[in-house]
Scaffold this motif. Structure first.
Motif, PDB file in Angstrom:
ATOM      1  N   GLY A 149      32.397 -26.794 118.426  1.00  0.00           N
ATOM      2  CA  GLY A 149      33.147 -25.666 117.905  1.00  0.00           C
ATOM      3  C   GLY A 149      34.414 -26.071 117.184  1.00  0.00           C
ATOM      4  N   GLN A 150      34.524 -27.339 116.803  1.00  0.00           N
ATOM      5  CA  GLN A 150      35.725 -27.763 116.074  1.00  0.00           C
ATOM      6  C   GLN A 150      35.661 -27.343 114.624  1.00  0.00           C
ATOM      7  N   ILE A 151      34.442 -27.261 114.095  1.00  0.00           N
ATOM      8  CA  ILE A 151      34.281 -26.707 112.760  1.00  0.00           C
ATOM      9  C   ILE A 151      33.221 -25.619 112.851  1.00  0.00           C
ATOM     10  N   ALA A 152      33.335 -24.652 111.962  1.00  0.00           N
ATOM     11  CA  ALA A 152      32.412 -23.515 112.028  1.00  0.00           C
ATOM     12  C   ALA A 152      31.363 -23.652 110.928  1.00  0.00           C
ATOM     13  N   MET A 210      33.271 -35.469 125.155  1.00  0.00           N
ATOM     14  CA  MET A 210      32.854 -36.033 123.879  1.00  0.00           C
ATOM     15  C   MET A 210      33.431 -37.421 123.729  1.00  0.00           C
ATOM     16  N   LEU A 211      32.537 -38.329 123.422  1.00  0.00           N
ATOM     17  CA  LEU A 211      32.976 -39.680 123.103  1.00  0.00           C
ATOM     18  C   LEU A 211      33.052 -39.782 121.594  1.00  0.00           C
ATOM     19  N   PHE A 212      34.262 -39.923 121.076  1.00  0.00           N
ATOM     20  CA  PHE A 212      34.404 -39.986 119.617  1.00  0.00           C
ATOM     21  C   PHE A 212      33.972 -41.346 119.098  1.00  0.00           C
ATOM     22  N   SER A 249      41.831 -34.132 117.583  1.00  0.00           N
ATOM     23  CA  SER A 249      40.501 -33.583 117.858  1.00  0.00           C
ATOM     24  C   SER A 249      40.119 -33.816 119.298  1.00  0.00           C
ATOM     25  N   SER A 250      40.507 -34.977 119.786  1.00  0.00           N
ATOM     26  CA  SER A 250      40.179 -35.342 121.149  1.00  0.00           C
ATOM     27  C   SER A 250      40.806 -34.365 122.145  1.00  0.00           C
ATOM     28  N   TYR A 251      42.071 -34.010 121.897  1.00  0.00           N
ATOM     29  CA  TYR A 251      42.714 -33.019 122.757  1.00  0.00           C
ATOM     30  C   TYR A 251      41.940 -31.707 122.711  1.00  0.00           C
TER      31      TYR A 251
END
Ligand SMILES: Nc1ncnc2c1ncn2[C@@H]1O[C@H](COP(=O)(O)OP(=O)(O)OP(=O)(O)O)[C@@H](O)[C@H]1O
Ligand SMILES: [Mg+2]
Lengths: 265, 152, 257
Positions: A52-55, A85-87, C126-128
């Motif tokens: 949900g970080q981008i729509a 989440m592992l970036f 983003s991680s936060y």
């Protein structure tokens, strides 16, 4: 099969370029789903859409029954507590030690006391082989160590859904083996739904229950590991074997190569 | 460990800020919390105070012995009424002393100077100095000079 | 003409977005106050304590130069005792807040922008978010509040050091009589109009500079070039904002109209 993440008719654009054109895919609950595809196809983008970080520009992403693009801020943040989440880059907080990094989600979202948090953090670090590195700052870690520390942080809250963006990149064979085992164990022991993005075809296929192969903004195949291995689809075959020539474009969309080299602009 | 040291420095930083603030309040702007409680006040009337301000110093023989407390217009006499406080240690100013508004330097601040008289009686709290000399106002001086020059 | 309108429109839009950003950053209450306080003190350390040296050194030099210049002019009129008045009024009303603000924009503002920009570039922000922690509350709010706290403190220290250093020069070197140095100062400096107005000025400058700094860091292009550009913009916009606001505030506080 119970669906945990449901992506329906999703389209997503970066500038004018379509990253996804009307894709539909489902991630089953309690299983390991491997998402594979050429570099730049949009795997990281897919994970961000799920988080949900981008729509999406059209279509929907539903995680555990919640439509991420229509959720309120509070619902979104609550939902994310159940996700890890592992970036791809690790994204450890550079102003905190490894220990503090792993402890942060626990401090923020649980009522545990310091002793309890300390024990949990040490357990998580032990499982990725970094208990001894707890006091180090992220800048003092190697790339592979940073990624393992980030993995420990991603699973600190024992989430329902963990998304791994290339967990094996930069790992030596031993740590890779340990990570493969860890992901498998987490999945079976805690019944976690896992989404695994990896280029490591053999390792992914060995632990994945379910595989999605992406190419050119579409899902070209979705099935079990064996189905993938036995597929006769030339695109799948090319990807598994790693041939440069074939129906899957290795190149980012561009004008004709000869023309550009020979042409006067 | 590291945090503790940083916190200590933050504490020192804030204390330093507080000290600087108190310095500015007390020493620089002369804000005193006990408004010269150990002094006595006297008053005087002037025709023209010509730029004298609150807190101007009051001197005897060039030494500061007090400061102006308030300046107001006295409707009854059509004059300026100046109230000043004098240090309690300076308790022997004769009643017939005179008071003048002086200027330090050409453009410096205005202050009051007491010239000592000859009486035996001394000023007490609430008394008034009657012999006053107003400020020298430059425009008036020039005007007088022109008049006298024209008269000759 | 059309491009002009659209440029103006874009600028107004940017200001609006920056306003919403700031509002969200400070209005989202922390979940844990002890944690929030710890973050705030850490930022006071890096924003305030680490700026202290440059502030003290600059304050001392500016105070000494002012004393020399003031003395050389005032002594022509035989009014060298007024050097204390000149020194304190210039520092308290103008140079204290303004120079502190400019130094702060260069020292702490640029560092804030670069730090937040780098956090964005390395996906820490983003991680936060993915952890369900609001980066505005966790990263931006403590930095903003610490910056706004530190600047008035630094400005007060700057003025005090400047006056003290100017006193050393004029009294102990140039031979101004110490009693008249202080009395001319105390007579002309008013606590509420001079000291407090200076503090208010620096508070306003602090809000402007820190706001610009955190916002530029937050919206920067997540590349090393983008961070560089955002940092430059913080210093340029921050300095211009200080000078512009100073004019407005001076007119409002000391102008007779
Ligand atoms: N912020 C952005 N702005 C514009 N385009 C972007 C942005 N982020 C990614 N892209 C584009 O989106 C596409 C998909 O990016 P993404 O990071 O999802 O790829 P990926 O599948 O994870 O690749 P890799 O395997 O190399 O990590 C890329 O072609 C990239 O050019
Ligand atoms: Mg990627």
């Amino acid at each position: 099969m119970e669906v945990y993440v449901d992506v329906k008719n999703l389209s997503f654009y970066r500038a004018d370029r379509a990253i996804y054109k009307d894709i539909t895919l489902q991630i089953p609950k309690g299983k390991i789903t491997a998402v594979m595809g050429p570099s730049g196809v949009g795997k990281t983008t897919l994970l961000r859409l799920i988080g949900g970080q981008i729509a999406p520009h059209s279509g929907s992403v539903t995680v555990a029954g919640l439509d991420m693009s229509r959720a309120s801020r509070k619902e979104l943040f609550d939902a994310r507590r159940k996700m890890g989440m592992l970036f791809q880059s690790g994204a450890l907080f550079s102003d905190m030690s490894v220990f503090e990094n792993v402890a942060l989600p626990l401090q923020e979202h649980t009522e545990f006391d310091d002793v309890m948090i300390r024990d949990i953090v040490l357990m998580k670090l032990q499982s990725v082989g970094l208990r001894g590195a707890a006091h180090l700052m992220p800048a003092e870690l190697s790339g592979g160590m940073a990624r393992r520390a980030a993995l420990a942080r991603a699973i600190a809250l024992d989430p329902d859904l963990v998304m791994y963006d290339e967990p094996f990149a930069g790992q030596d064979p031993i740590s890779k083996g340990v990570l493969v085992e860890l992901i498998k164990r987490l999945n079976h022991a805690a019944n976690i739904t896992s989404v695994l993005v990896s280029h490591d075809v053999e390792d992914s296929l060995s632990i994945a229950d379910h595989v999605c192969l992406l190419s050119d903004g579409r899902v070209i195949l979705s099935g079990t590991a064996d189905e993938i291995r036995q597929s006769k689809d030339p695109r799948v075959v090319q990807f598994l074997q790693g041939h440069a020539d074939g129906p899957v474009g290795f190149h980012y969309p561009a004008q004709d190569y000869d023309k550009q080299l020979l042409g006067m602009n | 460990m590291k945090d503790a040291k940083a916190n200590l420095l933050v504490g020192l930083f804030m204390l330093l800020g507080l000290a600087a603030f108190i310095y500015l309040a007390m020493q620089v702007s002369g804000l005193a919390f006990d408004e010269k409680s150990d002094g006595y006040t006297i008053q005087a009337h002037f025709d023209d105070i010509g730029g004298l301000t609150d807190r101007a110093k009051v001197t005897i023989a060039g030494v500061t012995v007090g400061q102006v407390q308030s300046i107001e217009y006295d409707k009854e006499f059509f004059m300026a009424k100046v109230t000043m406080s004098i240090d309690s240690t300076v308790d022997n100013i004769p009643t017939d002393s005179s008071l003048a508004i002086l200027t330090s330097g050409l453009i410096g601040e205005k202050y009051l100077g007491i010239s000592i008289g000859a009486e035996e009686d001394v000023l007490k709290d609430g008394d008034e100095i009657y012999d006053t000399q107003s400020a020298l106002v430059l425009e008036n001086l020039i005007g007088q000079f022109l008049m006298s020059a024209g008269g000759e | 003409m059309k491009t002009l309108y659209s440029a103006i429109y874009r600028h107004i839009e940017t200001v609006g977005q920056a306003g919403v950003f700031l509002f969200q950053a400070i209005c989202r209450l922390p979940v844990r106050y002890d944690e929030a306080l710890k973050l705030y003190f850490r930022q006071i350390y890096s924003v305030g304590v680490l700026s202290l040296i440059i502030i003290i050194v600059s304050g001392a030099f500016i105070g000494m130069v002012l004393a020399l210049q003031g003395y050389s002019i005032l002594t022509r009129y035989g009014s060298e005792s007024a050097v204390g008045q000149l020194l304190s009024l210039t520092l308290l009303r103008e140079l204290g807040p303004v120079v502190t603000g400019l130094l702060f924009a260069g020292r702490a503002g640029s560092a804030l922008t670069a730090e937040i920009g780098l956090m964005k570039t390395t996906e820490q922000l983003s991680s936060y978010e993915m952890m369900g922690i609001d980066p505005l509350r966790r990263v931006v709010a403590p930095r903003f509040l610490a910056g706004v706290t530190c600047m008035p403190i630094l400005a007060v220290i700057f003025s005090a050091v400047g006056i003290w250093a100017g006193m050393l020069v004029s009294v102990h070197w140039l031979g101004v009589y110490e009693g008249s140095f202080w009395s001319s100062m105390q007579q002309s400096v008013y606590f509420d109009t001079d000291v407090m107005n200076g503090v208010i000025k620096s508070l306003v400058f602090a809000v402007a500079v820190v706001w610009i700094a955190v916002y530029q860091g937050y919206i920067c292009q997540p590349t090393s070039e983008g961070i560089g550009r955002a940092t430059t913009r913080t210093v340029v916009l921050g300095s211009l904002a200080i000078l512009g606001l100073d004019f407005l505030l001076t007119a409002a506080m000391f102008g007779d109209f």
